[in-house]
Scaffold this motif. Structure first.
Motif, PDB file in Angstrom:
ATOM      1  N   UNK A  12       0.838  -1.203   0.000  1.00  0.00           N
ATOM      2  CA  UNK A  12       0.000   0.000   0.000  1.00  0.00           C
ATOM      3  C   UNK A  12       0.868   1.246   0.000  1.00  0.00           C
ATOM      4  N   UNK A  13       1.932   1.230   0.791  1.00  0.00           N
ATOM      5  CA  UNK A  13       2.885   2.349   0.809  1.00  0.00           C
ATOM      6  C   UNK A  13       3.444   2.593  -0.592  1.00  0.00           C
ATOM      7  N   UNK A  14       3.858   1.525  -1.262  1.00  0.00           N
ATOM      8  CA  UNK A  14       4.433   1.660  -2.601  1.00  0.00           C
ATOM      9  C   UNK A  14       3.410   2.205  -3.598  1.00  0.00           C
ATOM     10  N   UNK A  15       2.178   1.724  -3.506  1.00  0.00           N
ATOM     11  CA  UNK A  15       1.130   2.197  -4.419  1.00  0.00           C
ATOM     12  C   UNK A  15       0.876   3.688  -4.223  1.00  0.00           C
ATOM     13  N   UNK A  16       0.803   4.124  -2.975  1.00  0.00           N
ATOM     14  CA  UNK A  16       0.559   5.532  -2.693  1.00  0.00           C
ATOM     15  C   UNK A  16       1.742   6.398  -3.135  1.00  0.00           C
ATOM     16  N   UNK A  17       2.953   5.891  -2.939  1.00  0.00           N
ATOM     17  CA  UNK A  17       4.138   6.642  -3.363  1.00  0.00           C
ATOM     18  C   UNK A  17       4.203   6.741  -4.883  1.00  0.00           C
ATOM     19  N   UNK A  38       1.711   2.805  10.553  1.00  0.00           N
ATOM     20  CA  UNK A  38       2.603   3.967  10.566  1.00  0.00           C
ATOM     21  C   UNK A  38       3.465   4.003   9.306  1.00  0.00           C
ATOM     22  N   UNK A  39       3.747   2.834   8.735  1.00  0.00           N
ATOM     23  CA  UNK A  39       4.511   2.771   7.483  1.00  0.00           C
ATOM     24  C   UNK A  39       3.691   3.377   6.348  1.00  0.00           C
ATOM     25  N   UNK A  48      15.395 -12.650   8.811  1.00  0.00           N
ATOM     26  CA  UNK A  48      14.266 -12.068   8.089  1.00  0.00           C
ATOM     27  C   UNK A  48      13.760 -10.819   8.800  1.00  0.00           C
ATOM     28  N   UNK A  49      13.576 -10.914  10.120  1.00  0.00           N
ATOM     29  CA  UNK A  49      13.077  -9.766  10.881  1.00  0.00           C
ATOM     30  C   UNK A  49      14.041  -8.589  10.806  1.00  0.00           C
ATOM     31  N   UNK A  50      15.335  -8.877  10.824  1.00  0.00           N
ATOM     32  CA  UNK A  50      16.330  -7.803  10.720  1.00  0.00           C
ATOM     33  C   UNK A  50      16.210  -7.086   9.384  1.00  0.00           C
ATOM     34  N   UNK A  51      16.009  -7.839   8.311  1.00  0.00           N
ATOM     35  CA  UNK A  51      15.889  -7.219   6.986  1.00  0.00           C
ATOM     36  C   UNK A  51      14.578  -6.448   6.853  1.00  0.00           C
ATOM     37  N   UNK A  52      13.510  -7.006   7.411  1.00  0.00           N
ATOM     38  CA  UNK A  52      12.227  -6.300   7.384  1.00  0.00           C
ATOM     39  C   UNK A  52      12.346  -4.986   8.139  1.00  0.00           C
ATOM     40  N   UNK A  53      13.033  -5.019   9.276  1.00  0.00           N
ATOM     41  CA  UNK A  53      13.232  -3.787  10.050  1.00  0.00           C
ATOM     42  C   UNK A  53      13.971  -2.745   9.230  1.00  0.00           C
ATOM     43  N   UNK A  54      15.015  -3.160   8.526  1.00  0.00           N
ATOM     44  CA  UNK A  54      15.770  -2.215   7.706  1.00  0.00           C
ATOM     45  C   UNK A  54      14.893  -1.611   6.609  1.00  0.00           C
ATOM     46  N   UNK A  55      14.008  -2.427   6.033  1.00  0.00           N
ATOM     47  CA  UNK A  55      13.123  -1.899   4.992  1.00  0.00           C
ATOM     48  C   UNK A  55      12.133  -0.894   5.564  1.00  0.00           C
ATOM     49  N   UNK A  56      11.655  -1.139   6.778  1.00  0.00           N
ATOM     50  CA  UNK A  56      10.747  -0.192   7.426  1.00  0.00           C
ATOM     51  C   UNK A  56      11.472   1.108   7.744  1.00  0.00           C
ATOM     52  N   UNK A  57      12.708   0.989   8.204  1.00  0.00           N
ATOM     53  CA  UNK A  57      13.502   2.182   8.509  1.00  0.00           C
ATOM     54  C   UNK A  57      13.665   3.043   7.259  1.00  0.00           C
ATOM     55  N   UNK A  58      13.747   2.402   6.086  1.00  0.00           N
ATOM     56  CA  UNK A  58      13.862   3.174   4.844  1.00  0.00           C
ATOM     57  C   UNK A  58      12.715   4.175   4.710  1.00  0.00           C
ATOM     58  N   UNK A  59      11.490   3.726   4.996  1.00  0.00           N
ATOM     59  CA  UNK A  59      10.320   4.602   4.880  1.00  0.00           C
ATOM     60  C   UNK A  59      10.359   5.700   5.934  1.00  0.00           C
ATOM     61  N   UNK A  60      10.701   5.350   7.175  1.00  0.00           N
ATOM     62  CA  UNK A  60      10.774   6.346   8.246  1.00  0.00           C
ATOM     63  C   UNK A  60      11.861   7.380   7.963  1.00  0.00           C
ATOM     64  N   UNK A  84      13.096   8.333   5.001  1.00  0.00           N
ATOM     65  CA  UNK A  84      12.719   9.229   3.900  1.00  0.00           C
ATOM     66  C   UNK A  84      11.801  10.343   4.378  1.00  0.00           C
ATOM     67  N   UNK A  85      10.896  10.020   5.298  1.00  0.00           N
ATOM     68  CA  UNK A  85       9.935  11.005   5.767  1.00  0.00           C
ATOM     69  C   UNK A  85      10.509  11.911   6.847  1.00  0.00           C
ATOM     70  N   UNK A  86      11.147  11.325   7.848  1.00  0.00           N
ATOM     71  CA  UNK A  86      11.562  12.097   9.023  1.00  0.00           C
ATOM     72  C   UNK A  86      12.927  12.758   8.881  1.00  0.00           C
ATOM     73  N   UNK A  87      13.822  12.135   8.105  1.00  0.00           N
ATOM     74  CA  UNK A  87      15.181  12.656   8.019  1.00  0.00           C
ATOM     75  C   UNK A  87      16.043  12.269   9.208  1.00  0.00           C
ATOM     76  N   UNK A  88      15.510  11.476  10.137  1.00  0.00           N
ATOM     77  CA  UNK A  88      16.290  11.029  11.285  1.00  0.00           C
ATOM     78  C   UNK A  88      17.317   9.984  10.851  1.00  0.00           C
ATOM     79  N   UNK A  89      18.369   9.843  11.645  1.00  0.00           N
ATOM     80  CA  UNK A  89      19.390   8.851  11.327  1.00  0.00           C
ATOM     81  C   UNK A  89      18.840   7.446  11.521  1.00  0.00           C
ATOM     82  N   UNK A  90      19.415   6.502  10.816  1.00  0.00           N
ATOM     83  CA  UNK A  90      18.962   5.113  10.925  1.00  0.00           C
ATOM     84  C   UNK A  90      19.192   4.574  12.335  1.00  0.00           C
ATOM     85  N   UNK A  91      20.273   5.002  12.979  1.00  0.00           N
ATOM     86  CA  UNK A  91      20.544   4.561  14.347  1.00  0.00           C
ATOM     87  C   UNK A  91      19.463   5.053  15.295  1.00  0.00           C
ATOM     88  N   UNK A  92      19.090   6.331  15.163  1.00  0.00           N
ATOM     89  CA  UNK A  92      18.045   6.902  16.003  1.00  0.00           C
ATOM     90  C   UNK A  92      16.726   6.178  15.784  1.00  0.00           C
TER      91      UNK A  92
END
Length: 252
Positions: A90-95, A114-115, A153-165, A167-175
């Motif tokens: 859904x995120x990809x379709x909206x983007x 939230x994604x 798998x969960x680690x990679x999914x987390x990284x993909x979610x961080x990508x969306x956050x 792009x929107x927030x501009x916060x560092x990946x560590x934060x």
């Protein structure tokens, strides 16, 4: 005047001869304004509670309805989350949608929801709404190797979610990773302060950052632990009586 469009009885998918899900099983609903032709998408409840993943009809139906028009779209979200892969689609379709997408959170945008919210060119939050981010979770059964694969798998999914956050927030990946680890709940002020949202609905002026609040499960747990009564440490060292006796021996 608004004309509500929804699927009534099950409809046949002509390309595959399958039935599309009835309205009762859908977590989304479209409304079109007859005057402006602007469309509003309502995402309510659990994302893909009963159908989507493993069902090629449902995501295709959502995409067809989204791209049925080319004007601006407003997305209202009130959802506790759900399937992360459905949310990703859904995120990809909206983007990918050519028109302007505005997201308005009127109650809760938590977890996978939230994604989806991050797809908004502008993200508005009701002053009484909440946004929550946390780590993805799953259920795995098997030996230690299967557990390691589930963790990978969960680690990679987390990284993909961080990508969306990110792009929107501009916060560092560590934060962002730390915020997800702590299962962070944000009110509207805090979400705007951190960049997850852009404005607060109905507000005539910008919110004061000093009033922002944030809830961290980890921080609350640590705070509670710190308030527990501490067991006094056992006394160590030489007793006073023994020291006095030594001093007596030195002086005589």
């Amino acid at each position: 005047m608004q004309v509500q469009t929804r699927a009534g009885s099950p409809q046949k998918d002509q390309s595959r001869g399958r039935e599309s899900p009835p309205a009762a099983r859908r977590f989304w609903n479209w409304v079109r304004d007859e005057d402006s032709q602007e469309r509003t998408l309502y995402l309510n409840g659990v994302i893909s509670d009963e159908t989507w993943w493993g069902d090629e009809v449902t995501p295709k139906m959502f995409k067809d309805e989204l791209f049925a028009g080319d004007g601006s779209v407003t997305v209202w979200i009130n959802s506790p989350g759900g399937d992360v892969f459905a949310a990703a689609q859904i995120y990809n379709m909206l983007m990918d949608y050519a028109g302007r997408v505005t997201v308005k959170i009127d109650g809760l945008a938590a977890s996978a929801a939230s994604v989806i919210a991050m797809a908004g060119g502008d993200v508005y939050m009701s002053p009484v709404s909440m946004l929550m981010i946390h780590n993805p979770s799953t259920i795995a059964v098997g030996d230690s190797e299967e557990m390691l694969r589930a963790k990978a798998l969960l680690d990679e999914v987390k990284e993909s979610i961080i990508n969306a956050y990110e792009l929107k927030s501009g916060l560092s990946r560590t934060k962002l990773s730390h915020l997800m680890d702590a299962e962070t709940w944000m009110n509207a002020n805090k979400a705007v302060e951190l960049g997850f949202a852009d404005k607060i609905l109905f507000a005539e002026s910008e919110p004061a950052p000093a009033d922002a609040m944030i809830f961290s499960r980890t921080a609350v747990t640590a705070s509670l632990i710190s308030r527990l009564p501490k067991t006094p440490k056992p006394k160590t060292g030489t007793p006073i009586a023994a020291l006095e006796q030594r001093l007596f021996l030195i002086t005589h």
